[in-house]
Design a protein around this motif. Structure first.
Motif, PDB file in Angstrom:
ATOM      1  N   LEU A  59      -7.651  20.260  34.759  1.00  0.00           N
ATOM      2  CA  LEU A  59      -7.061  19.726  33.540  1.00  0.00           C
ATOM      3  C   LEU A  59      -7.268  18.219  33.482  1.00  0.00           C
ATOM      4  O   LEU A  59      -7.084  17.530  34.483  1.00  0.00           O
ATOM      5  N   ASN A  60      -7.683  17.710  32.313  1.00  0.00           N
ATOM      6  CA  ASN A  60      -8.022  16.290  32.194  1.00  0.00           C
ATOM      7  C   ASN A  60      -7.863  15.795  30.762  1.00  0.00           C
ATOM      8  O   ASN A  60      -7.681  16.577  29.841  1.00  0.00           O
ATOM      9  N   TYR A  61      -7.950  14.481  30.614  1.00  0.00           N
ATOM     10  CA  TYR A  61      -7.870  13.831  29.301  1.00  0.00           C
ATOM     11  C   TYR A  61      -9.223  13.282  28.852  1.00  0.00           C
ATOM     12  O   TYR A  61      -9.283  12.290  28.140  1.00  0.00           O
ATOM     13  N   CYS A  62     -10.332  13.921  29.231  1.00  0.00           N
ATOM     14  CA  CYS A  62     -11.646  13.441  28.786  1.00  0.00           C
ATOM     15  C   CYS A  62     -11.717  13.382  27.262  1.00  0.00           C
ATOM     16  O   CYS A  62     -12.429  12.548  26.704  1.00  0.00           O
ATOM     17  N   ASN A  63     -10.954  14.231  26.595  1.00  0.00           N
ATOM     18  CA  ASN A  63     -10.955  14.269  25.134  1.00  0.00           C
ATOM     19  C   ASN A  63     -10.316  13.030  24.498  1.00  0.00           C
ATOM     20  O   ASN A  63     -10.388  12.852  23.288  1.00  0.00           O
ATOM     21  N   THR A  64      -9.705  12.143  25.289  1.00  0.00           N
ATOM     22  CA  THR A  64      -9.111  10.926  24.715  1.00  0.00           C
ATOM     23  C   THR A  64     -10.097   9.760  24.722  1.00  0.00           C
ATOM     24  O   THR A  64      -9.762   8.669  24.257  1.00  0.00           O
ATOM     25  N   PHE A  65     -11.293   9.982  25.234  1.00  0.00           N
ATOM     26  CA  PHE A  65     -12.322   8.934  25.260  1.00  0.00           C
ATOM     27  C   PHE A  65     -13.341   9.219  24.173  1.00  0.00           C
ATOM     28  O   PHE A  65     -13.712  10.365  23.944  1.00  0.00           O
ATOM     29  N   GLU A  66     -13.802   8.158  23.506  1.00  0.00           N
ATOM     30  CA  GLU A  66     -14.891   8.331  22.549  1.00  0.00           C
ATOM     31  C   GLU A  66     -16.126   8.755  23.329  1.00  0.00           C
ATOM     32  O   GLU A  66     -16.369   8.264  24.429  1.00  0.00           O
ATOM     33  N   GLU A  67     -16.905   9.649  22.757  1.00  0.00           N
ATOM     34  CA  GLU A  67     -18.106  10.167  23.426  1.00  0.00           C
ATOM     35  C   GLU A  67     -18.990   9.026  23.908  1.00  0.00           C
ATOM     36  O   GLU A  67     -19.301   8.115  23.151  1.00  0.00           O
ATOM     37  N   GLY A  68     -19.344   9.074  25.188  1.00  0.00           N
ATOM     38  CA  GLY A  68     -20.239   8.081  25.761  1.00  0.00           C
ATOM     39  C   GLY A  68     -19.597   6.762  26.179  1.00  0.00           C
ATOM     40  O   GLY A  68     -20.289   5.865  26.636  1.00  0.00           O
ATOM     41  N   THR A  69     -18.269   6.623  26.027  1.00  0.00           N
ATOM     42  CA  THR A  69     -17.630   5.350  26.386  1.00  0.00           C
ATOM     43  C   THR A  69     -17.027   5.351  27.786  1.00  0.00           C
ATOM     44  O   THR A  69     -16.721   4.291  28.319  1.00  0.00           O
ATOM     45  N   HIS A  70     -16.843   6.525  28.370  1.00  0.00           N
ATOM     46  CA  HIS A  70     -16.199   6.595  29.689  1.00  0.00           C
ATOM     47  C   HIS A  70     -17.089   5.932  30.740  1.00  0.00           C
ATOM     48  O   HIS A  70     -18.270   6.246  30.843  1.00  0.00           O
ATOM     49  N   PRO A  71     -16.530   5.009  31.550  1.00  0.00           N
ATOM     50  CA  PRO A  71     -17.328   4.394  32.612  1.00  0.00           C
ATOM     51  C   PRO A  71     -17.795   5.466  33.600  1.00  0.00           C
ATOM     52  O   PRO A  71     -17.076   6.433  33.848  1.00  0.00           O
ATOM     53  N   VAL A  72     -18.991   5.291  34.138  1.00  0.00           N
ATOM     54  CA  VAL A  72     -19.531   6.259  35.085  1.00  0.00           C
ATOM     55  C   VAL A  72     -19.668   5.600  36.454  1.00  0.00           C
ATOM     56  O   VAL A  72     -20.316   4.567  36.594  1.00  0.00           O
ATOM     57  N   CYS A  73     -19.050   6.219  37.440  1.00  0.00           N
ATOM     58  CA  CYS A  73     -19.134   5.760  38.819  1.00  0.00           C
ATOM     59  C   CYS A  73     -20.151   6.645  39.531  1.00  0.00           C
ATOM     60  O   CYS A  73     -20.033   7.868  39.510  1.00  0.00           O
ATOM     61  N   THR A  74     -21.134   6.034  40.147  1.00  0.00           N
ATOM     62  CA  THR A  74     -22.162   6.817  40.836  1.00  0.00           C
ATOM     63  C   THR A  74     -21.925   6.890  42.344  1.00  0.00           C
ATOM     64  O   THR A  74     -22.569   7.678  43.020  1.00  0.00           O
ATOM     65  N   ASP A  75     -20.990   6.082  42.874  1.00  0.00           N
ATOM     66  CA  ASP A  75     -20.695   6.096  44.311  1.00  0.00           C
ATOM     67  C   ASP A  75     -19.573   7.104  44.576  1.00  0.00           C
ATOM     68  O   ASP A  75     -18.395   6.756  44.646  1.00  0.00           O
ATOM     69  N   LEU A  76     -19.946   8.362  44.713  1.00  0.00           N
ATOM     70  CA  LEU A  76     -18.959   9.433  44.862  1.00  0.00           C
ATOM     71  C   LEU A  76     -18.202   9.356  46.185  1.00  0.00           C
ATOM     72  O   LEU A  76     -17.150   9.980  46.337  1.00  0.00           O
ATOM     73  N   ASP A  77     -18.702   8.572  47.132  1.00  0.00           N
ATOM     74  CA  ASP A  77     -17.990   8.384  48.400  1.00  0.00           C
ATOM     75  C   ASP A  77     -16.718   7.567  48.219  1.00  0.00           C
ATOM     76  O   ASP A  77     -15.877   7.516  49.109  1.00  0.00           O
ATOM     77  N   MET A  78     -16.570   6.920  47.070  1.00  0.00           N
ATOM     78  CA  MET A  78     -15.377   6.118  46.809  1.00  0.00           C
ATOM     79  C   MET A  78     -14.224   6.944  46.222  1.00  0.00           C
ATOM     80  O   MET A  78     -13.174   6.405  45.893  1.00  0.00           O
TER      81      MET A  78
END
Length: 179
Positions: free
Chosen positions: A46-65
């Motif tokens: 369950l998440n609130y991804c629907n509260t972000f405008e499409e394409g605006t969510h920051p993307v973290c590529t360091d999954l070890d963090m």
């Protein structure tokens, strides 16, 4: 209550891991062939991804963090999905928010890698749901959370009296009928 379009959602998203798919609010999918190479189509929490405008969510590529620090939010999904402030108790959170233990998330990565962008984007998304978690008191001042979420601050007995009255009545009836 939250309008339907702002309620947290389950679903399927592309990612290297479920945490990547959910925490980065990646593209929705129904099959892994819709995802980039190296990604799968994950069923996400369950998440609130629907509260972000499409394409605006920051993307973290360091999954070890990825971490699961306690964070402030209106509920657990908001605490991790909107990357609330780290906390140890409710007293450290803003009015109407509580300190929640969270599922694994990429908030720490976003705070380190994209601090300005993350703060702005998360604040805008969180602002969409804020009015639905606050109510006015008799003086017309916004105050407590309308449907207080469960967290460390609430005793199980208080919750059970509010949430489970039918179960309590049934249990009381069974106990009394056994005597």
């Amino acid at each position: 209550p939250l309008p339907e379009y702002l309620k947290p959602t389950f679903g399927f998203r592309c990612g290297v891991t479920e945490v990547d798919a959910r925490s980065n609010c990646k593209r929705e999918c129904t099959h892994h062939i819709q995802c980039d190479e190296g990604e799968e189509c994950w069923g996400i929490q369950l998440n609130y991804c629907n509260t972000f405008e499409e394409g605006t969510h920051p993307v973290c590529t360091d999954l070890d963090m990825a971490d699961n620090d306690r964070r402030c939010g209106f509920d657990e999904m908001s605490a991790r999905g909107h990357c609330g402030s780290k906390c140890d108790s409710d007293k450290e959170c803003s009015s109407g928010e509580f300190c929640f233990p969270t599922l694994l998330n990429l908030c720490e990565c976003n705070e380190v890698m994209n601090p300005e962008e993350s703060n702005t984007v998360f604040a805008m998304a969180k602002a969409m749901i804020r009015p639905y978690f606050l109510e006015s008191n008799e003086a017309g001042i916004r105050s407590e959370v309308e449907g207080k979420p469960r967290n460390e601050s609430f005793k199980l007995n208080a919750i059970s009296l509010i949430v489970y009255p039918a179960i309590q009545i049934s249990a009381a009836f069974l106990i009394n009928s056994m005597l």
